[in-house]
Design a protein around this motif. Structure first.
Motif, PDB file in Angstrom:
ATOM      1  N   LEU A  55      21.099 -24.959 -17.128  1.00  0.00           N
ATOM      2  CA  LEU A  55      20.450 -25.054 -15.821  1.00  0.00           C
ATOM      3  C   LEU A  55      20.726 -26.409 -15.178  1.00  0.00           C
ATOM      4  N   ARG A  56      20.655 -27.463 -15.975  1.00  0.00           N
ATOM      5  CA  ARG A  56      20.956 -28.788 -15.432  1.00  0.00           C
ATOM      6  C   ARG A  56      22.389 -28.833 -14.898  1.00  0.00           C
ATOM      7  N   GLY A  57      23.282 -28.137 -15.597  1.00  0.00           N
ATOM      8  CA  GLY A  57      24.674 -28.115 -15.178  1.00  0.00           C
ATOM      9  C   GLY A  57      24.908 -27.432 -13.842  1.00  0.00           C
ATOM     10  N   CYS A  58      23.922 -26.661 -13.403  1.00  0.00           N
ATOM     11  CA  CYS A  58      24.026 -26.030 -12.072  1.00  0.00           C
ATOM     12  C   CYS A  58      23.872 -27.047 -10.953  1.00  0.00           C
ATOM     13  N   PHE A  59      23.264 -28.199 -11.275  1.00  0.00           N
ATOM     14  CA  PHE A  59      22.951 -29.182 -10.231  1.00  0.00           C
ATOM     15  C   PHE A  59      23.679 -30.507 -10.396  1.00  0.00           C
ATOM     16  N   SER A  60      24.190 -30.796 -11.573  1.00  0.00           N
ATOM     17  CA  SER A  60      24.832 -32.092 -11.784  1.00  0.00           C
ATOM     18  C   SER A  60      25.997 -31.969 -12.752  1.00  0.00           C
ATOM     19  N   ARG A  61      26.877 -32.950 -12.686  1.00  0.00           N
ATOM     20  CA  ARG A  61      28.003 -33.028 -13.608  1.00  0.00           C
ATOM     21  C   ARG A  61      27.646 -33.953 -14.764  1.00  0.00           C
ATOM     22  N   PRO A  62      28.370 -33.858 -15.885  1.00  0.00           N
ATOM     23  CA  PRO A  62      28.097 -34.761 -17.021  1.00  0.00           C
ATOM     24  C   PRO A  62      28.144 -36.222 -16.581  1.00  0.00           C
ATOM     25  N   GLY A  63      27.147 -36.972 -17.031  1.00  0.00           N
ATOM     26  CA  GLY A  63      27.089 -38.397 -16.696  1.00  0.00           C
ATOM     27  C   GLY A  63      26.297 -38.706 -15.450  1.00  0.00           C
ATOM     28  N   SER A  85      24.455 -39.959  -9.034  1.00  0.00           N
ATOM     29  CA  SER A  85      23.215 -39.190  -9.106  1.00  0.00           C
ATOM     30  C   SER A  85      23.233 -37.991  -8.176  1.00  0.00           C
ATOM     31  N   ARG A  86      22.273 -37.104  -8.420  1.00  0.00           N
ATOM     32  CA  ARG A  86      21.983 -35.978  -7.524  1.00  0.00           C
ATOM     33  C   ARG A  86      20.491 -36.025  -7.214  1.00  0.00           C
ATOM     34  N   LEU A  87      20.123 -35.449  -6.065  1.00  0.00           N
ATOM     35  CA  LEU A  87      18.715 -35.400  -5.662  1.00  0.00           C
ATOM     36  C   LEU A  87      18.305 -33.959  -5.432  1.00  0.00           C
ATOM     37  N   LEU A  88      17.214 -33.545  -6.087  1.00  0.00           N
ATOM     38  CA  LEU A  88      16.624 -32.236  -5.870  1.00  0.00           C
ATOM     39  C   LEU A  88      15.298 -32.420  -5.141  1.00  0.00           C
ATOM     40  N   ARG A 102      25.221 -34.061  -2.188  1.00  0.00           N
ATOM     41  CA  ARG A 102      24.504 -34.530  -3.382  1.00  0.00           C
ATOM     42  C   ARG A 102      22.999 -34.289  -3.306  1.00  0.00           C
ATOM     43  N   VAL A 103      22.541 -33.763  -2.203  1.00  0.00           N
ATOM     44  CA  VAL A 103      21.116 -33.500  -2.002  1.00  0.00           C
ATOM     45  C   VAL A 103      20.927 -31.994  -1.895  1.00  0.00           C
ATOM     46  N   CYS A 104      20.040 -31.466  -2.734  1.00  0.00           N
ATOM     47  CA  CYS A 104      19.808 -30.022  -2.774  1.00  0.00           C
ATOM     48  C   CYS A 104      18.340 -29.720  -2.471  1.00  0.00           C
ATOM     49  N   PHE A 105      18.111 -28.972  -1.397  1.00  0.00           N
ATOM     50  CA  PHE A 105      16.764 -28.531  -1.043  1.00  0.00           C
ATOM     51  C   PHE A 105      16.513 -27.173  -1.693  1.00  0.00           C
ATOM     52  N   LEU A 106      15.539 -27.119  -2.587  1.00  0.00           N
ATOM     53  CA  LEU A 106      15.269 -25.906  -3.351  1.00  0.00           C
ATOM     54  C   LEU A 106      14.283 -24.966  -2.673  1.00  0.00           C
ATOM     55  N   GLY A 107      13.614 -25.428  -1.615  1.00  0.00           N
ATOM     56  CA  GLY A 107      12.590 -24.616  -0.979  1.00  0.00           C
ATOM     57  C   GLY A 107      11.310 -24.589  -1.813  1.00  0.00           C
ATOM     58  N   ARG A 108      10.371 -23.772  -1.383  1.00  0.00           N
ATOM     59  CA  ARG A 108       9.109 -23.667  -2.117  1.00  0.00           C
ATOM     60  C   ARG A 108       9.342 -22.971  -3.451  1.00  0.00           C
ATOM     61  N   GLN A 109       8.775 -23.539  -4.493  1.00  0.00           N
ATOM     62  CA  GLN A 109       8.959 -23.018  -5.844  1.00  0.00           C
ATOM     63  C   GLN A 109       7.607 -22.853  -6.521  1.00  0.00           C
TER      64      GLN A 109
END
Length: 375
Positions: free
Chosen positions: A188-196, A228-231, A254-261
C-alpha cells in the motif's frame, strides 16, 4: 445504566469521540441511545447495546428553517420514556445541550433526567461565543448537571469566556490503541511513494482554521531537502486553494488528495510524519491517533495541542504560521534515523499510557454516577 448520547454525525472530533464513547459503553454492558440527524459514520456497523435514533425535523412551509432543536428535544423525551434513560450526555453545546435541557424540563413532573455536557472546542470558541448564541450557550452550560472539556486549555477558556460559576472537569479524548496501531503495509505504501521517499500526512476538514496551505508550504520546504510525498485526507472549503498552491509550487505530482476517508486507522501507519499546523485545536484528536500509530507529529503550539504532544519527545510544536520552524523540525527528524525511531516509539507509548480508552471511559462512568447520586 441507560445513557442517551447526543452528537453530530460528522467527521469532526466531537462526533468521533461521542460515537467511540457509545461503542465502549455498550461493550461494558450499558444500553446507549444515540441521537442525531443521521447515523454517525463511526456507528456504521452493528454494536450490541448501542441504539441509534434519527431526528427528523418537520419541513412545513411555515418554517423558513426546520426546527431541529425542538425535534431533538421531542425525540429525547420519547426515548427517555420508552428506554428509561437515566442521563443525557450532550456532545457539542449548541444546540444539543439546549435541547437536552428542554427535554429535562418537559419530563420534570415524571422523572429526573440529568444532563452532562462535553465541550469539544468550536462549539464554544466559535459558535457559542457568537453574540447570537452567547446567552443560550452560557445558560445551557450553567444549567447542566455536569460539564466537561476535552483539554485544560478549553476548560479555562470556556470558564473565562462564559463567566462560568465552576471550572469544567477535564476528561481528555481517548484512542483505541488496538485499532490505531503501527502496521507495515509495503504494497500500500508503494502505491504512494518510491523506495527511499518519506510520506507526510495531513487529515482534517480543511477549513480555514486548519491552515491547509501551511501544510503545503511545510511540505515544499521538507521536499527540498528530503525526497517526500504528501497525502491529505479529508475535504472542505480550503481544499481547492491548497491544490492550487501545490500546482503553483510545482508539487502537484507529489501531493495526493485522498478525499474523505472513513477508515483513517489504515492511513496513519503509511506516514513518517503527521502535520497539523492549525490556528486552533482544542485537543487535536488526529494528532493523538497519529501518535498511537507510532507517527510523530509536527504541529502548532496552540490550544490543547501541548497537552497531547510532548515537545521534543513525541513530536514538535512551533508558533502558528511558522512554517520555517515546522519544516526545519521535520527535516531534522527525517534525517536522523535513530532520533526518529526513538520519537516514534515514545509517541506510541504516550498515546497508550496517557490516553488509553479504559481510564477515560472509567472517568465518564464515574461522572455519570456522581451526577445520578447528586440530588
Amino acid at each position: 445504566m441507560n445513557i442517551g448520547i447526543v452528537c453530530y454525525p460528522s467527521y469532526g472530533g466531537s462526533g468521533v469521540v461521542a460515537s467511540e464513547l457509545a461503542r465502549q459503553l455498550g461493550r461494558r454492558g450499558h444500553r446507549v441511545h444515540v441521537f442525531s440527524y443521521e447515523t454517525p459514520f463511526r456507528l456504521a456497523h452493528f454494536e450490541a447495546n448501542v441504539f441509534f435514533h434519527e431526528v427528523e425535523a418537520p419541513d412545513y412551509p411555515l418554517f423558513r428553517f426546520p426546527p431541529y432543536l425542538l425535534a431533538l428535544a421531542a425525540k429525547i423525551v420519547e426515548v427517555a420514556r420508552e428506554a428509561d434513560l437515566q442521563v443525557i450526555h450532550a456532545h457539542y453545546a449548541v444546540p444539543h445541550t439546549a435541547a437536552a435541557y428542554l427535554a429535562k424540563q418537559m419530563l420534570a413532573g415524571e422523572r429526573r433526567l440529568p444532563v452532562l455536557t462535553t465541550m469539544h472546542g468550536t462549539d464554544i470558541t466559535l459558535v457559542g461565543s457568537d453574540p447570537q448564541f452567547y446567552e443560550v450557550t452560557r445558560f445551557s452550560l450553567e444549567a447542566s448537571d455536569g460539564v466537561t472539556a476535552v483539554s485544560r486549555s478549553l476548560a479555562e477558556e470556556s470558564a473565562e469566556t462564559f463567566r462560568l460559576s465552576r471550572l469544567p472537569r477535564v476528561i481528555p479524548n481517548f484512542v483505541d490503541a488496538d485499532e490505531y496501531r503501527p502496521r507495515k503495509n509495503p504494497s500500500l505504501r508503494g502505491c504512494f511513494s518510491r523506495p527511499g521517499e518519506k510520506i507526510l500526512l495531513h487529515i482534517s476538514n480543511m477549513r480555514p482554521v486548519k491552515r491547509v496551505e501551511d501544510v503545503i508550504r511545510i511540505f515544499a520546504r521538507v521536499h527540498e531537502q528530503v525526497p517526500s510525498r504528501l497525502l491529505l485526507a479529508g475535504d472542505g472549503p480550503d481544499r481547492l486553494a491548497a491544490a492550487h498552491l501545490a500546482e503553483t509550487l510545482g508539487l502537484q505530482e507529489r501531493v495526493c488528495f485522498l478525499g474523505r476517508q472513513d477508515n483513517v486507522a489504515e492511513i496513519f501507519p503509511l506516514a513518517d510524519l503527521f502535520l497539523l499546523p492549525s490556528a486552533k485545536e482544542s485537543f487535536g484528536l488526529v494528532a493523538l491517533e497519529a501518535m498511537a500509530c507510532q507517527v510523530p507529529v509536527i504541529a502548532s503550539d496552540a490550544g490543547g495541542l501541548p497537552e497531547v504532544i510532548e515537545q521534543g519527545v513525541t513530536g514538535y510544536l512551533a508558533p502558528v504560521g511558522d512554517v520555517e520552524t515546522m519544516a526545519r523540525y521535520a527535516v531534522r527528524l527525517l534525517s536522523d534515523e535513530q532520533a526518529y525511531a526513538a520519537m516514534a516509539r515514545q509517541a506510541r507509548e504516550r498515546a497508550v499510557q496517557r490516553f488509553h480508552t479504559d481510564p477515560i471511559v472509567d472517568a465518564y462512568e464515574a461522572y455519570y454516577g456522581e451526577i445520578l447520586n447528586t440530588p
